[in-house]
Enzyme design. Structure first.
Site, PDB file in Angstrom:
ATOM      1  N   ARG A 113      28.802  35.344 -42.729  1.00  0.00           N
ATOM      2  CA  ARG A 113      27.731  34.412 -43.141  1.00  0.00           C
ATOM      3  C   ARG A 113      28.237  33.300 -44.065  1.00  0.00           C
ATOM      4  NH1 ARG A 113      25.033  39.343 -43.845  1.00  0.00           N
ATOM      5  NH2 ARG A 113      23.698  39.821 -42.067  1.00  0.00           N
ATOM      6  N   LYS A 135      29.224  18.443 -41.658  1.00  0.00           N
ATOM      7  CA  LYS A 135      28.757  18.689 -40.280  1.00  0.00           C
ATOM      8  C   LYS A 135      29.852  19.443 -39.547  1.00  0.00           C
ATOM      9  CE  LYS A 135      25.872  14.730 -39.025  1.00  0.00           C
ATOM     10  NZ  LYS A 135      25.838  13.628 -38.040  1.00  0.00           N
ATOM     11  N   GLU A 177      35.914   3.442 -37.443  1.00  0.00           N
ATOM     12  CA  GLU A 177      34.973   3.968 -38.446  1.00  0.00           C
ATOM     13  C   GLU A 177      35.060   3.153 -39.743  1.00  0.00           C
ATOM     14  OE1 GLU A 177      32.732   6.091 -37.656  1.00  0.00           O
ATOM     15  OE2 GLU A 177      33.568   7.024 -35.855  1.00  0.00           O
ATOM     16  N   LYS A 216      30.515   7.422 -48.061  1.00  0.00           N
ATOM     17  CA  LYS A 216      29.884   8.488 -47.269  1.00  0.00           C
ATOM     18  C   LYS A 216      29.360   9.590 -48.190  1.00  0.00           C
ATOM     19  CE  LYS A 216      30.288  11.659 -43.402  1.00  0.00           C
ATOM     20  NZ  LYS A 216      30.992  12.094 -42.207  1.00  0.00           N
ATOM     21  N   GLU A 226      20.770  14.694 -42.719  1.00  0.00           N
ATOM     22  CA  GLU A 226      20.470  13.587 -41.803  1.00  0.00           C
ATOM     23  C   GLU A 226      18.998  13.498 -41.443  1.00  0.00           C
ATOM     24  OE1 GLU A 226      23.638  12.053 -38.906  1.00  0.00           O
ATOM     25  OE2 GLU A 226      22.108  12.825 -37.567  1.00  0.00           O
ATOM     26  N   ARG A 230      21.032   9.091 -43.874  1.00  0.00           N
ATOM     27  CA  ARG A 230      22.357   9.387 -43.304  1.00  0.00           C
ATOM     28  C   ARG A 230      22.532   8.797 -41.913  1.00  0.00           C
ATOM     29  NH1 ARG A 230      25.680  15.162 -43.730  1.00  0.00           N
ATOM     30  NH2 ARG A 230      27.476  14.481 -42.528  1.00  0.00           N
ATOM     31  N   ASN A 234      25.499   6.122 -38.332  1.00  0.00           N
ATOM     32  CA  ASN A 234      25.580   5.977 -36.871  1.00  0.00           C
ATOM     33  C   ASN A 234      25.611   4.522 -36.422  1.00  0.00           C
ATOM     34  OD1 ASN A 234      25.559   8.733 -36.275  1.00  0.00           O
ATOM     35  ND2 ASN A 234      23.341   8.837 -36.510  1.00  0.00           N
ATOM     36  N   HIS A 237      26.998   3.315 -33.118  1.00  0.00           N
ATOM     37  CA  HIS A 237      27.278   4.513 -32.328  1.00  0.00           C
ATOM     38  C   HIS A 237      26.351   4.705 -31.123  1.00  0.00           C
ATOM     39  CE1 HIS A 237      30.072   5.582 -35.466  1.00  0.00           C
ATOM     40  NE2 HIS A 237      30.394   6.705 -34.864  1.00  0.00           N
ATOM     41  N   HIS A 241      28.505   5.388 -28.147  1.00  0.00           N
ATOM     42  CA  HIS A 241      28.566   6.648 -27.385  1.00  0.00           C
ATOM     43  C   HIS A 241      28.419   6.387 -25.889  1.00  0.00           C
ATOM     44  CE1 HIS A 241      27.451   9.251 -31.070  1.00  0.00           C
ATOM     45  NE2 HIS A 241      28.735   9.288 -30.843  1.00  0.00           N
ATOM     46  N   HIS A 252      37.309   7.065 -29.447  1.00  0.00           N
ATOM     47  CA  HIS A 252      35.978   6.984 -30.060  1.00  0.00           C
ATOM     48  C   HIS A 252      35.860   5.722 -30.933  1.00  0.00           C
ATOM     49  CE1 HIS A 252      32.342   8.259 -32.122  1.00  0.00           C
ATOM     50  NE2 HIS A 252      32.962   8.074 -33.281  1.00  0.00           N
TER      51      HIS A 252
HETATM   52  N1  LIG Z   1      31.851  16.437 -38.461  1.00  0.00           N
HETATM   53  C1  LIG Z   1      31.661  15.139 -38.462  1.00  0.00           C
HETATM   54  O1  LIG Z   1      30.925  14.601 -39.293  1.00  0.00           O
HETATM   55  C2  LIG Z   1      32.369  14.306 -37.447  1.00  0.00           C
HETATM   56  C3  LIG Z   1      32.385  12.902 -37.574  1.00  0.00           C
HETATM   57  C4  LIG Z   1      33.113  12.176 -36.647  1.00  0.00           C
HETATM   58  C5  LIG Z   1      33.804  12.823 -35.612  1.00  0.00           C
HETATM   59  N2  LIG Z   1      33.750  14.174 -35.539  1.00  0.00           N
HETATM   60  C6  LIG Z   1      34.482  14.881 -34.469  1.00  0.00           C
HETATM   61  O2  LIG Z   1      35.869  14.667 -34.662  1.00  0.00           O
HETATM   62  C7  LIG Z   1      36.530  14.851 -33.407  1.00  0.00           C
HETATM   63  C8  LIG Z   1      37.561  13.783 -33.232  1.00  0.00           C
HETATM   64  O3  LIG Z   1      38.503  13.885 -34.263  1.00  0.00           O
HETATM   65  P1  LIG Z   1      39.938  13.190 -34.130  1.00  0.00           P
HETATM   66  O4  LIG Z   1      39.768  11.784 -33.692  1.00  0.00           O
HETATM   67  O5  LIG Z   1      40.649  13.469 -35.402  1.00  0.00           O
HETATM   68  O6  LIG Z   1      40.594  13.935 -32.874  1.00  0.00           O
HETATM   69  P2  LIG Z   1      41.564  15.204 -32.733  1.00  0.00           P
HETATM   70  O7  LIG Z   1      41.302  16.239 -33.723  1.00  0.00           O
HETATM   71  O8  LIG Z   1      41.528  15.574 -31.292  1.00  0.00           O
HETATM   72  O9  LIG Z   1      42.999  14.568 -33.067  1.00  0.00           O
HETATM   73  C9  LIG Z   1      43.513  13.546 -32.232  1.00  0.00           C
HETATM   74  C10 LIG Z   1      44.940  13.853 -31.779  1.00  0.00           C
HETATM   75  O10 LIG Z   1      45.835  13.634 -32.860  1.00  0.00           O
HETATM   76  C11 LIG Z   1      46.685  14.783 -33.022  1.00  0.00           C
HETATM   77  N3  LIG Z   1      47.049  14.789 -34.436  1.00  0.00           N
HETATM   78  C12 LIG Z   1      46.290  15.171 -35.495  1.00  0.00           C
HETATM   79  N4  LIG Z   1      46.913  14.902 -36.646  1.00  0.00           N
HETATM   80  C13 LIG Z   1      48.103  14.340 -36.323  1.00  0.00           C
HETATM   81  C14 LIG Z   1      49.185  13.806 -37.085  1.00  0.00           C
HETATM   82  N5  LIG Z   1      49.141  13.740 -38.418  1.00  0.00           N
HETATM   83  N6  LIG Z   1      50.255  13.308 -36.416  1.00  0.00           N
HETATM   84  C15 LIG Z   1      50.269  13.303 -35.054  1.00  0.00           C
HETATM   85  N7  LIG Z   1      49.278  13.771 -34.279  1.00  0.00           N
HETATM   86  C16 LIG Z   1      48.194  14.280 -34.907  1.00  0.00           C
HETATM   87  C17 LIG Z   1      45.867  15.928 -32.524  1.00  0.00           C
HETATM   88  O11 LIG Z   1      46.669  17.016 -32.144  1.00  0.00           O
HETATM   89  C18 LIG Z   1      45.146  15.311 -31.335  1.00  0.00           C
HETATM   90  O12 LIG Z   1      45.975  15.315 -30.210  1.00  0.00           O
HETATM   91  C19 LIG Z   1      35.449  14.847 -32.348  1.00  0.00           C
HETATM   92  O13 LIG Z   1      35.273  16.145 -31.854  1.00  0.00           O
HETATM   93  C20 LIG Z   1      34.206  14.391 -33.095  1.00  0.00           C
HETATM   94  O14 LIG Z   1      33.019  14.952 -32.565  1.00  0.00           O
HETATM   95  C21 LIG Z   1      33.056  14.924 -36.421  1.00  0.00           C
HETATM   96 ZN   LIG Z   2      32.070   7.953 -35.138  1.00  0.00          ZN
END
Ligand SMILES: NC(=O)c1ccc[n+]([C@@H]2O[C@H](COP(=O)([O-])OP(=O)(O)OC[C@H]3O[C@@H](n4cnc5c(N)ncnc54)[C@H](O)[C@@H]3O)[C@@H](O)[C@H]2O)c1
Ligand SMILES: [Zn+2]
Length: 350
Positions: A113, A135, A177, A216, A226, A230, A234, A237, A241, A252
């Site tokens: 939990r 999130k 972003e 943020k 949200e 919050r 977006n 977005h 999206h 993205h």
């Molecule tokens: N929780 C939230 O508020 C929130 C907000 C925005 C996005 N997200 C989520 O985040 C995700 C996308 O995150 P992302 O863009 O970081 O993608 P990701 O985690 O897939 O990383 C992108 C790529 O970079 C590689 N990588 C990571 N760190 C590295 C480094 N230092 N050097 C070399 N390679 C590296 C990873 O292995 C991967 O192949 C999505 O699933 C999205 O939904 C969440």
């Molecule tokens: Zn985004």
């Protein structure tokens, strides 16, 4: 740099630290019992250092990529946590991009939990956005982030050195972003405009990360779940999206930049706004996109935007759009009107 503390209405405390060496600092934050969770790319680059930083901790490695942000991977992680005999006092340390962070955060929220979660974001997007705010989620039945929870990490350790190994595509992803934050925060907008030559430079982008996080953090403090404010995060977005769905080859962040371009054009069309400011914001987006400029299929985007979960009904499109420096508005349009407008705006080239 001083930590940024986030205390939400639910009094769940969270803090973002900027240590010189995040992996080295882990010992201090993770405590004696922890499991490190990462993906295969990050493990290949930093696995040895992870081992040195927490010698007693098990490391669970997932395959890289959004395709693996699913309940099966979550199940595997929860099993590893159980096998490592983590207790309520233990910590889950998520070292990676947003995929690792979202999955790790959810596993930490579910196991017993809820146990402590330490986020070590290694992509620019994760540093500037996903690791902060609580999130967590996995994708399910083909729908992004369908299963998740709000739960603040105990600590986020942000270290710009990780960006040195990050591919250009992932830098652009975070830059999208950052430009979004600039559309919300007037002072950041002025800074990015002044430094527009450096919009693809990872050390410049890294230098504005604390400012984006502070912005943020304040929004999350005021609206942790949200329910209103919050949603401003977006901005860009809704159309972004839709572009992501119709152009899966784009990152993205690139889609968010195109989203801001379209939504700025929509603001000019439907709202009282500062057109000169919006044109400057558009120039920033185009500069950040620079080499990555395919034609966008506006008609397909309009169709897909209808599916966006932020829309109250499929007949109505809701988008947070920029209107003036540091100001945004919620634009709601009937779907037909939105589709017609996107088609008229047509292809945007950089
Ligand atoms: N929780 C939230 O508020 C929130 C907000 C925005 C996005 N997200 C989520 O985040 C995700 C996308 O995150 P992302 O863009 O970081 O993608 P990701 O985690 O897939 O990383 C992108 C790529 O970079 C590689 N990588 C990571 N760190 C590295 C480094 N230092 N050097 C070399 N390679 C590296 C990873 O292995 C991967 O192949 C999505 O699933 C999205 O939904 C969440
Ligand atoms: Zn985004």
């Amino acid at each position: 740099m001083r930590p940024i503390r986030i205390r939400t209405k639910t009094e769940e405390a969270s803090a973002v630290y900027f240590p010189r060496d995040a992996l080295r600092a882990l010992k201090k934050y993770a405590g004696d019992s922890a499991l490190i969770f990462t993906d295969e790319n990050v493990f290949r680059l930093y696995g040895e250092r992870m081992r040195e930083s927490l010698p007693g901790a098990k490391i669970h490695v997932m395959p890289a990529g959004e395709a693996h942000k699913v309940p099966e991977t979550l199940g595997g992680l929860l099993q590893a946590m159980a096998e490592a005999e983590l207790t309520r006092a233990s910590a889950l340390v998520a070292v990676g991009g947003g995929v690792v962070g979202d999955l790790g955060g959810l596993a930490a929220a579910l196991y017993m939990r809820g146990i402590r979660c330490i986020q070590v974001p290694t992509t620019l997007l994760a540093q500037v956005d996903s690791s902060v705010g609580g999130k967590t989620a996995v994708d399910f039945c083909g729908v992004k982030n369908l299963i998740g929870a709000f739960r603040q990490p105990e600590a986020v350790l942000v270290d710009g050195a990780f960006l040195q190994t990050l591919p250009a595509r992932e830098i652009l992803c975070g830059a999208g972003e950052i430009v979004k934050y600039a559309a919300l925060d007037g002072a950041l907008f002025d800074l990015l405009r002044e430094r527009r030559e450096d919009l693809c430079d990872s050390s410049f982008l890294s230098s504005v990360v604390p400012r984006c996080i502070a912005f943020k953090a304040e929004i999350v403090r005021r609206d942790p779940q949200e329910s209103g404010l919050r949603r401003c995060l977006n901005l860009g977005h809704t159309t972004g999206h839709a572009i992501e769905l119709s152009h899966p080859e784009l990152s993205h962040g690139a889609c968010v930049l195109y989203g801001i371009l379209y939504e700025s054009a929509l603001a000019k069309r439907y709202l009282q706004c500062d057109e000169e400011y919006l044109s400057r914001l558009e120039a920033l987006c185009k500069r950040a996109l620079s080499a990555h400029a395919p034609g966008i299929d506006a008609a397909a985007c309009a169709r897909l935007a209808r599916l966006d979960k932020k829309n109250r009904s499929a007949e109505q499109i809701a988008a947070v759009v920029p209107v003036r420096k540091g100001e945004f508005a919620l634009l709601e349009l009937a779907y037909e009107e939105y589709a017609h407008a996107l088609n008229q705006i047509g292809e945007i080239t950089c």
